[in-house]
Design an enzyme around this catalytic site. Structure first.
Site, PDB file in Angstrom:
ATOM      1  N   PHE A 147     -72.411  19.730 -32.097  1.00 57.01           N
ATOM      2  CA  PHE A 147     -73.538  18.835 -31.836  1.00 57.01           C
ATOM      3  C   PHE A 147     -72.992  17.452 -31.470  1.00 57.01           C
ATOM      4  CE2 PHE A 147     -77.069  20.903 -34.685  1.00 57.01           C
ATOM      5  CZ  PHE A 147     -77.082  22.008 -33.838  1.00 57.01           C
ATOM      6  N   HIS A 203     -71.081  31.317 -38.797  1.00 54.11           N
ATOM      7  CA  HIS A 203     -70.654  30.033 -38.240  1.00 54.11           C
ATOM      8  C   HIS A 203     -70.230  29.134 -39.396  1.00 54.11           C
ATOM      9  CE1 HIS A 203     -70.123  26.619 -35.856  1.00 54.11           C
ATOM     10  NE2 HIS A 203     -71.207  26.678 -35.075  1.00 54.11           N
ATOM     11  N   HIS A 207     -66.375  30.287 -28.777  1.00 54.21           N
ATOM     12  CA  HIS A 207     -67.198  29.627 -29.782  1.00 54.21           C
ATOM     13  C   HIS A 207     -68.312  30.582 -30.203  1.00 54.21           C
ATOM     14  CE1 HIS A 207     -68.740  26.311 -32.070  1.00 54.21           C
ATOM     15  NE2 HIS A 207     -69.855  26.211 -31.377  1.00 54.21           N
ATOM     16  N   CYS A 230     -69.268  20.933 -35.336  1.00 51.93           N
ATOM     17  CA  CYS A 230     -68.597  22.234 -35.361  1.00 51.93           C
ATOM     18  C   CYS A 230     -67.281  22.250 -34.606  1.00 51.93           C
ATOM     19  CB  CYS A 230     -69.532  23.305 -34.813  1.00 51.93           C
ATOM     20  SG  CYS A 230     -71.089  23.368 -35.731  1.00 51.93           S
ATOM     21  N   LYS A 257     -67.404  34.916 -35.100  1.00 48.82           N
ATOM     22  CA  LYS A 257     -68.631  34.571 -35.824  1.00 48.82           C
ATOM     23  C   LYS A 257     -69.555  35.773 -36.007  1.00 48.82           C
ATOM     24  CE  LYS A 257     -68.753  29.699 -34.385  1.00 48.82           C
ATOM     25  NZ  LYS A 257     -67.549  29.690 -33.495  1.00 48.82           N
ATOM     26  N   GLU A 286     -71.473  28.898 -22.447  1.00 48.83           N
ATOM     27  CA  GLU A 286     -70.045  29.144 -22.615  1.00 48.83           C
ATOM     28  C   GLU A 286     -69.566  30.191 -21.614  1.00 48.83           C
ATOM     29  OE1 GLU A 286     -66.669  29.922 -26.065  1.00 48.83           O
ATOM     30  OE2 GLU A 286     -68.769  30.295 -26.551  1.00 48.83           O
TER      31      GLU A 286
END
Length: 414
Positions: A400, A341, A304, A164, A336, A315
């Protein structure tokens, strides 16, 4: 390397809340939601049955019908967003040195839809029925290849693949090539199209997706205590970057300055962020330092903000680690919450949104924010857009594998 300033001259986007930049911005301003029940396949057997799908997209506006059939949707979205960005920039390829223009399109997974379709053929009809175009339709770098072929761009050309963070990495790498003198113009961004049974099965098994199936529009709720996972989306975002000298020489309108980037790795876990947010914090610090700015210069953070139990508090922790008490006075919001996402495309689309935020002096909200989480205690611009004078902002993207990217953009001053 830093003698060459990098500016933004064109934007393009295909998203679940709009298939061009103006409609994307209208959607972000108004809190439009792009999440609904999955229509691409029968999802009744899946724990998660919702997604943020692209709607009313006509690929024939961008690609010949025969060629389009030889592409996965992630390539369609990339080509469309690139066309929009190049047109927006006013760049005339016929008047440019093609060896000085490059393309980088990030993608987290690649042609998952065509992979699913061709694998089904293999199992049900045998190997001879698999398309000879299967491999070039599937590989993640093919979107960048198609764009370069379509326009004749012969500079640096490849894909960045970091889950991502892919689209955000592409942007930072494009900036690096211009700084190094490898190119004068870089067409950069990210694209993803993974709304298919195979991808959903994998994410469902990993228990990362929201199962708020009875209320799709309220499923993506970053930083809210009731969040239960992210909502998968699809789309593409592309930006035209240029050296300041090149943009001024051709009389281009400069939308903003791409001021800095920070890349880090967690070295911690294959899917979970570092428990202290260390990698994210280091990426933010690096981007701000790379831009030659102070912490006080940052007026907005495009988070994010995935709506997962792990990302949002870490975060938040990372932002507080970097900014200290000032973290509570910096507006933070997550796009998002509206378009889901977008995986490998998300960093690029959210960078587009960040540029628009600076230009219009309006911060898109974090929608579906209802119940504060004690671990997430910053100003998330809940539910309504907010006017604000923003001169510099950062945009976060994490993937990831422990990949962290922070991009810094500021209003252009000649």
């Amino acid at each position: 390397m830093r003698d060459r300033r990098v500016v933004i001259t064109g934007l393009g986007a295909i998203t679940p809340i709009g298939n061009d930049v103006p409609s994307l911005w209208e959607g972000l301003k108004s809190g439009k939601n792009g999440v609904g029940k999955i229509t691409r396949f029968d999802a009744s057997a899946f724990p998660a049955q919702i997604a943020a799908e692209i709607k009313d997209f006509d690929v024939s506006q961008y690609v010949d019908a025969k060629e389009a059939r030889r592409m996965d949707p992630f390539t369609h979205y990339a080509i469309a967003a690139a066309r929009q960005a190049i047109d927006d920039s006013g760049l005339d390829a016929s008047k440019e040195d093609p060896t000085r223009i490059g393309v980088i399109i990030g993608c987290g997974i690649g042609g998952m839809i065509v992979y699913h379709d061709e694998h089904t053929k293999l199992i049900t009809k045998g190997p001879k029925r698999v398309s000879p175009f299967f491999i070039p339709m599937m590989i993640p770098d093919i979107a960048a290849g198609h764009i370069s072929i379509q326009y004749g761009f012969q500079g640096p050309n490849y894909a960045s693949v970091s889950a991502c963070a892919s689209g955000a990495h592409a942007l930072g790498l494009g900036m690096m090539h211009i700084e190094r003198g490898d190119a004068d113009v870089m067409v950069v961004g990210g694209s993803e199209g993974t709304i298919t049974e195979m991808a959903f099965a994998g994410f469902c098994s990993a228990r990362t997706l929201s199962t708020r199936n009875d209320a799709p529009e309220s499923a993506s709720r970053p930083f809210d205590q009731g969040r239960d996972g992210f909502v998968m989306g699809e789309g593409g975002g592309v930006v035209v970057l240029e050296s300041l000298e090149h943009a001024e020489k051709r009389g281009a309108e400069i939308l903003a300055e791409f001021a800095g980037y920070g890349f880090t790795g967690d070295a911690y876990h294959i899917t979970a962020p570092h428990e202290t947010g260390d990698g994210a914090a280091r990426a933010m610090r690096r981007a701000i330092a790379d831009a030659g700015l102070n912490l006080e210069d940052i007026h907005y953070i495009n988070a994010h903000g995935t709506s997962t139990t792990l990302n949002d508090p870490t975060e938040t922790m990372a932002i507080k680690t970097v900014f200290g008490d000032r973290a509570y006075r910096i507006p933070v919001s997550s796009n998002k919450s509206m378009f889901g996402h977008l995986l490998g495309a998300t960093g690029a689309v959210e960078f587009v949104a960040t540029v628009l935020t600076l230009r219009h002096g309006l911060i898109p909200p974090t929608t579906n924010y209802e119940t504060p989480d004690p671990e997430c205690d910053l100003d998330y611009v809940p539910n309504e857009a907010r006017e604000a004078k923003i001169r510099s902002a950062i945009s976060n993207s994490f993937g990831f594998g422990g990949h962290n990217v922070c991009l810094c953009v500021r209003t252009f001053k000649g």
